[in-house]
Each structure stands twice: as C-alpha cells, then as structure tokens.
Design an enzyme around this catalytic site. Structure first.
Site, short mmCIF file in Angstrom:
data_model
loop_
_atom_site.label_atom_id
_atom_site.label_comp_id
_atom_site.label_asym_id
_atom_site.label_seq_id
_atom_site.Cartn_x
_atom_site.Cartn_y
_atom_site.Cartn_z
N ARG B 117 -10.01 -0.26 -30.03
CA ARG B 117 -11.42 0.02 -29.70
C ARG B 117 -12.10 0.92 -30.73
NH1 ARG B 117 -9.45 0.85 -24.34
NH2 ARG B 117 -9.51 -1.10 -23.18
N LYS B 139 -22.87 -2.71 -40.45
CA LYS B 139 -22.69 -4.09 -39.98
C LYS B 139 -21.36 -4.60 -40.49
CE LYS B 139 -27.29 -6.03 -39.30
NZ LYS B 139 -28.18 -7.16 -39.63
N GLU B 181 -30.45 -8.12 -53.94
CA GLU B 181 -30.68 -7.14 -52.87
C GLU B 181 -31.47 -5.94 -53.39
OE1 GLU B 181 -29.93 -7.59 -49.67
OE2 GLU B 181 -28.46 -9.21 -49.71
N LYS B 223 -32.16 1.82 -47.40
CA LYS B 223 -31.45 1.20 -46.29
C LYS B 223 -31.05 2.27 -45.26
CE LYS B 223 -27.96 -1.99 -44.85
NZ LYS B 223 -27.08 -3.11 -45.21
N GLU B 233 -30.27 -2.73 -34.73
CA GLU B 233 -31.18 -3.86 -34.88
C GLU B 233 -31.69 -4.34 -33.52
OE1 GLU B 233 -29.92 -6.63 -37.80
OE2 GLU B 233 -31.53 -8.04 -37.41
N ARG B 241 -34.81 -2.48 -38.24
CA ARG B 241 -33.66 -2.82 -39.06
C ARG B 241 -33.72 -4.27 -39.57
NH1 ARG B 241 -27.38 -1.08 -38.88
NH2 ARG B 241 -26.82 -2.49 -40.54
N ASN B 245 -33.61 -7.90 -43.51
CA ASN B 245 -33.28 -9.31 -43.64
C ASN B 245 -34.35 -10.12 -44.35
OD1 ASN B 245 -30.66 -9.57 -42.65
ND2 ASN B 245 -31.38 -9.42 -40.54
N HIS B 248 -33.45 -13.38 -45.79
CA HIS B 248 -32.09 -13.72 -45.34
C HIS B 248 -32.03 -14.89 -44.37
CE1 HIS B 248 -30.91 -10.21 -47.51
NE2 HIS B 248 -29.67 -10.25 -47.08
N HIS B 252 -29.41 -17.57 -45.22
CA HIS B 252 -28.30 -17.99 -44.37
C HIS B 252 -28.31 -19.50 -44.16
CE1 HIS B 252 -27.88 -13.69 -42.54
NE2 HIS B 252 -27.25 -13.82 -43.70
N HIS B 265 -23.80 -15.09 -51.85
CA HIS B 265 -24.81 -14.60 -50.92
C HIS B 265 -26.07 -14.14 -51.65
CE1 HIS B 265 -26.62 -12.65 -47.48
NE2 HIS B 265 -26.62 -11.49 -48.12
#
Lengths: 373, 373
Positions: B117, B139, B181, B223, B233, B241, B245, B248, B252, B265
C-alpha cells in the site's frame, strides 16, 4: 437508520447502517445518473443481486459475478477486472460498486484505486466482518503467494451501505468470524463497549437487528475516529492506525500458514487476539484475569482461541518477519498496555513472545491458554 | 546546483538539477542506511549503473535491469517486479530507486504506490523528457492494450535527482522529444519562457549545461506550481492539473494508433501541440500568427508537426473517446484561450475540431498546418 460520517477532509464519506437498505430507493438515488460497474460473487448474487440491479437499472454488461473465496483477491483477477473496465469503456467519472464481503470490497476497491489513477467506488458490505471493519478506512488490496494484502492502495469509498438484512443469509461460521473484529474494538479502545458486547453476545449471535446495528455503528465509529487521525498508517510517530491490527500479526501468520481460505480471517483474528492478550499479560501490562476475560468472550462467541494444531513457534516467527509493521528490521506488535488501551511497540521482551508462541503451539496445552497466570 | 521544492504538504520533496549529481556522495547520503531496490533498463545501466551502485553499495540481488522500451510498462512486468520485491523481502520502510527515463519512472513509481500500500521511491530521471516532466507530480502508471497509462496511481517520490550529464548519452531523437514538453510549458503558461526557448533553442539542442539546467528548472517549477494547486487532477472545478495535458489528448490518440514505441511520446506531443494551437486559432482564441509561431518552434526543434500519414479523423475521434479527461460523455480538450494561457474545456465548436482533424490528416496538406489563417 443509524448513519455515520467518516471525516477525512475531501475524502469524507457517509456510512448508512440498518435493515432493508438495499431496497431503499433514496439511498441509491445519487448513483442512478452515473456510469456504474458492479462486482459481486456467486453466493451474494444469488441472494442480493436482483434487488440492487433493479434499483440501479443495470444491464448485464455492467455486472461481473466472480466465484466466491479469497483466491479471487489475486493479481490475475484484478487484471481481468481492469480489462473489463477498459473494454466496457468506463470513463474516469464512472463508479464501481462492490457488493459482497471483504474479498469483493478489497479487490474492487483496489481496482478503483488504480483504474485511470483512481475512480469512485461504493462499498455494499454483506458480511458482518466487512460491515464492521473492511468497509471503513480505505484499505484495499490483493494477496500474493508470499503474503496477504501485500499489494494494494489506500482508497476511500464515496459511500458505504451496510444492510443488516444481508447477514440473515450469511453462514453462521462467517457471522461468528465477524464478531472477532467487534470484540477487537472493545479490547483495543473501549472497555465500556467490551462490557456491552459481553452483555449482548447472545442477541448478536441471534442477529437481533437493534443489537447488530449498534455493534456495527460503535465498531465503525471507533475505526473512523482512528483512521481520521492516521489515514495512511504512518510508520513514524504514533502509528495510531496500526492499533486496528490488534491480534492481526498473529492472525496473518496463521492465514499464511493455513493457506488462504482454510481459516476465515475473523477466525484467525480470534486466535490472534487471544495470543496478543496472553503476551500482554506475560509482559505484566494487563492482569491475567483481563486476558482470561478476553479469551473467555472469544471462546463464548464460538471463535478459535488457538492457532492450527500443526503450527510451530518457528512458523510464526518466519511468517511474521514479512509483516507490514516491521520497521528497521524490528518486529512491532500491537499489544495491550491496559485493557481498552492498545499500543504499537517493538519494545517488548522477546523471551515473553517466545513463551506465548510456545504456549499456544504446544500440543499438550491446557484448555485455558493463560493458565500460567 | 539549482534545487526546487515541490510543495505538497506532507508529501513535499526536493528536485536537484545539475551536472555530475550521480557521483555526488552528499545527495545519496540519506539513502545509504535504508533497504533499497534499484530498477533500470539495459541502455541506462550501460552508462550509469556502476556509478550509482558504487554510491549506494548495492548488491546484485537489489538491482533489476529491464529491457528498454515502452512495452515494459505492462501489468505483467509490474507483477514480476512486485514478485521480486516480495521474494527479496523488502519491508514497508524500504525504498525503490527508478534510474532511467519515463518508462522506468512510471513503472517503478506504480510498483512503489501499490507495494504494501505504498513505499518510498526516488526518481533519477536520465532523459530530458523525464527530467522536465514525468519526474514531477507523482503520476505513475502502466499501459494497457486499450490505452496508455490507463492503470496507475498518484504517488510522489521522496527525492528527484536530475543529472544533466546523463543527457550526453541520450540518443538525439530522444533529446528532441524532450524539448516538446519544454515548449509545452512555454505555450501553456508563460510567454516569457516561450521567448527564452526561442532565443536559446540552439544551446538546448547543443546540450549547453547552463541552458539545459535552466530549461529543466523552469519547466519543473511551472509543473510543481500547478501540481501543488491540484495534486490529483480533479474532474470538477478548475481541473488545473489537466492544463499540463496541452497537446496530450491528440498525442495519446497518435500513440494508440501508432502502437507504443513507434512514435516517442515527445514526438506525439510535438504534433499534438501543433493541433491544439491550430484548433485554438480556428476557434478565434489565439491569432493565426500565434499558432504559426508555436508550430515553427516545434518544427525548428526537429519535432514532427503532423500525425502519422495513415491516420484519419475517425482514428482520432475513436481513440480520444477513452481519454481520461472525458467527463459525462463529453470530450474535454486543453486549448489556448490566449498564448501562454491554457484552459480545459468541453465548450468548443465540434465543427472546428473536425476541421483541425481534417486539416492535419489530409494527405495533400500544405507545409504550414495553419495556412488557413
């Protein structure tokens, strides 16, 4: 209907407790507009799926019915559920519903925690164990061949619905197993509650609705208060949340030894609570009479007060070495500094632990485990 | 050495940026007393494992070297790493080290998030992309055949060490991908930084140490500020947040279409940023000259400004429908309300989106994608 708010800031949520909640339209109302996926097991589905399905107007593709049992709490099964969520295109604003006991709750909660980095989920616990314990606090997870709950996440539900009517279809053995966690709350934090359980044990065993709801409410309230102070079971500082693991380090060792499923979790906790009380008495922290009182209550409930006959002290030491409470290589245990006051500590004489293990693993043991007192 | 603190209450952590950090004993000092497990890939191991291993005195059983590539970010590989952590009995107070690019960081971070956990982890990003982006913000995640990063968790590292010397051994194509980026940060929130990138692009392409460290520091600072205001987010409210993106959702869709690994990417982000700028211009939110300026910078960096030639508008619409920003069935995009001011919105004319897709997917397109202005 008793309700309770678990207070965790932005992650706060309500727990509703009572008879007939599954067929109460008002409780389901907030969920009807949402994209939902429900997971349950075959036993629970037989008794309760139709009523929930009707309330939420779910089609078959939004429902997964798993085989029953702890073996479902696996990496493979979690992967299959995630495949299904993606194949049915559940978006990040969707919501999962866990209809079942602790296995379903832990597994579905874990999937909710990691699907798209976290989606909402609702717990509908249908066993006493999950109603008093695993549906509060946000611990989710799956098992690994090398240990129970070794993989998981903290993820709070948005709502818990504990319908005490579901306990009527629960096998008696599972009802009794759930009582172990109720007794745990009395032992760890509230001797008044322990008195109450002793006085009402027969009503609890007979599933009297008022007594059952009260036992659930008081257990959940104690857990919610502790979780509110230490949501993620900190390793440093007070480690308050770890107090909830009274008896559990012994219990997990028993479950690892017995193989998942042979002993119910609550049964292992019953024996584990006896061992924790015995060790606390051997350390001189509680009286021998206190320990005998706890063990007598556990025995009266119909729970085991001993580990499996084939377990040795070495089995315990080996299995306990991987416990999540191990810090800096030292085994920490939850023990009773006084009856109703548990502590997490590595500061105990290991010779006394050895005595407790020897005593409980002895083939020729006496009928009363704390007969040394 | 530029350093930066990511401010997230109890989960705050420092980012150190500069040349030669991997061989700086003081930075590793706090980790030496801990139980550690390091994961890297074969490419990174060849150049950097020996120096880190010497600093931390790691034995072979504490190190895993994976094959390189995005295919490692899989459910299966995460399962194998968790097996290894359990087999080597890492306790909950242990710490993982991710030595590598975004793939290693996302995968190891995910394992750290769900092992017992949640255990500590340290990011040692060795690509420009991971130094400016994926090592900040917590993330973590893995891919699924039905979508990138569809399974994961938010889990903050306890420390980030970004050694700019590691970029010297990076393939040029990956260095350029990382610049996408950096440019994104200029476009979404700081025209002053956009000016700076335009002025220093040649130094960045030549890996000038001071310019590189400055680009990383400013990107990480932007960031960190955004993540500090919206760690998870949120789906409701400002969704601040999600501004990160920018480009993005298109990217994606490109990566899903191309298959993981064929397009880097950052390359997909390059094309995605062009598409976001183009759509923002078609909506009249930024000027056509603004869009052309962004696209020209992306082109000058050596990044693609177009999706793969075989992609259709239908491919985009299908792949974008599963985007994590979809809420209540509506596609939300990050677009530019003005240059340097991104917004997350579902409130745009879908006809303009269709035009952008048509324009960028047209076989007979012009060399400048915003020639409509």
């Amino acid at each position: 209907m008793p309700s309770l708010q678990v207070d965790l800031g932005q992650r706060s949520y309500p727990i509703h407790i009572g008879a007939g909640l599954l067929s109460a339209p008002a409780l389901w109302q907030p969920l009807r507009a949402r994209a939902l996926r429900l997971v349950t097991d075959e036993h629970v589905a037989r008794h309760h799926l139709d009523v929930v399905r009707a309330q939420l107007d779910l089609d078959a593709s939004s429902i997964r019915v798993l085989p029953p049992g702890e073996t479902q709490k696996s990496w493979e099964q979690a992967g299959k559920l995630l495949d299904w969520l993606l194949q049915t295109r559940l978006a990040r604003d969707g919501c999962l519903i866990a209809l079942g006991g602790g296995v379903i709750g832990d597994l579905v909660g874990f999937c909710a925690a990691i699907y798209q980095r976290g989606v909402d989920f609702v717990q509908v616990p249908t066993t006493l164990l999950s109603q008093v314990d695993s549906s509060v606090g946000g611990k989710t997870g799956i098992n690994h061949p090398l240990g129970k709950n070794m993989i998981g996440a903290f993820h709070q539900p948005i709502l818990v619905l504990a319908d005490t009517d579901t306990l009527k279809t629960l096998p008696r053995r599972e009802l009794i197993a759930g009582l172990a966690e109720v007794i745990k709350y009395g032992m760890l934090g509230d001797t008044g509650f322990l008195d109450w359980i002793e006085a009402h044990l027969n009503e609890l065993l007979a599933l009297d609705p008022a007594a059952t709801a009260e036992a659930i409410r008081r257990s959940c309230a104690m857990k919610a208060a502790i979780v509110g102070r230490d949501e993620r079971e900190s390793l440093t500082g007070g480690s308050e949340r770890a107090l909830l693991n009274l008896g559990h380090t012994f219990a997990h060792a028993i479950e690892t030894h017995a193989g998942y499923g042979d002993w119910l979790h609550g049964e292992a906790v019953g024996a584990g609570l006896c061992m924790a009380a015995d060790l606390s008495a051997r350390l001189g922290w509680i009286g021998a009479a206190d320990a005998r009182r706890c063990i007598a209550l556990i025995e009266r409930s119909g729970l085991p007060t001993r580990p499996p006959a084939d377990m040795t002290p070495q089995d315990f030491m080996r299995n306990m070495a991987l416990d999540k409470k191990v810090a800096a290589g030292r085994l920490r245990l939850v023990l009773l500094r006084a009856l109703g006051r548990a502590v997490v500590t590595a500061d105990f004489d290991p010779a006394r632990l050895a005595e407790t293990l020897e005593h409980f693993c002895s083939a020729a043991h006496h009928s009363c485990p704390t007969s040394h007192g």
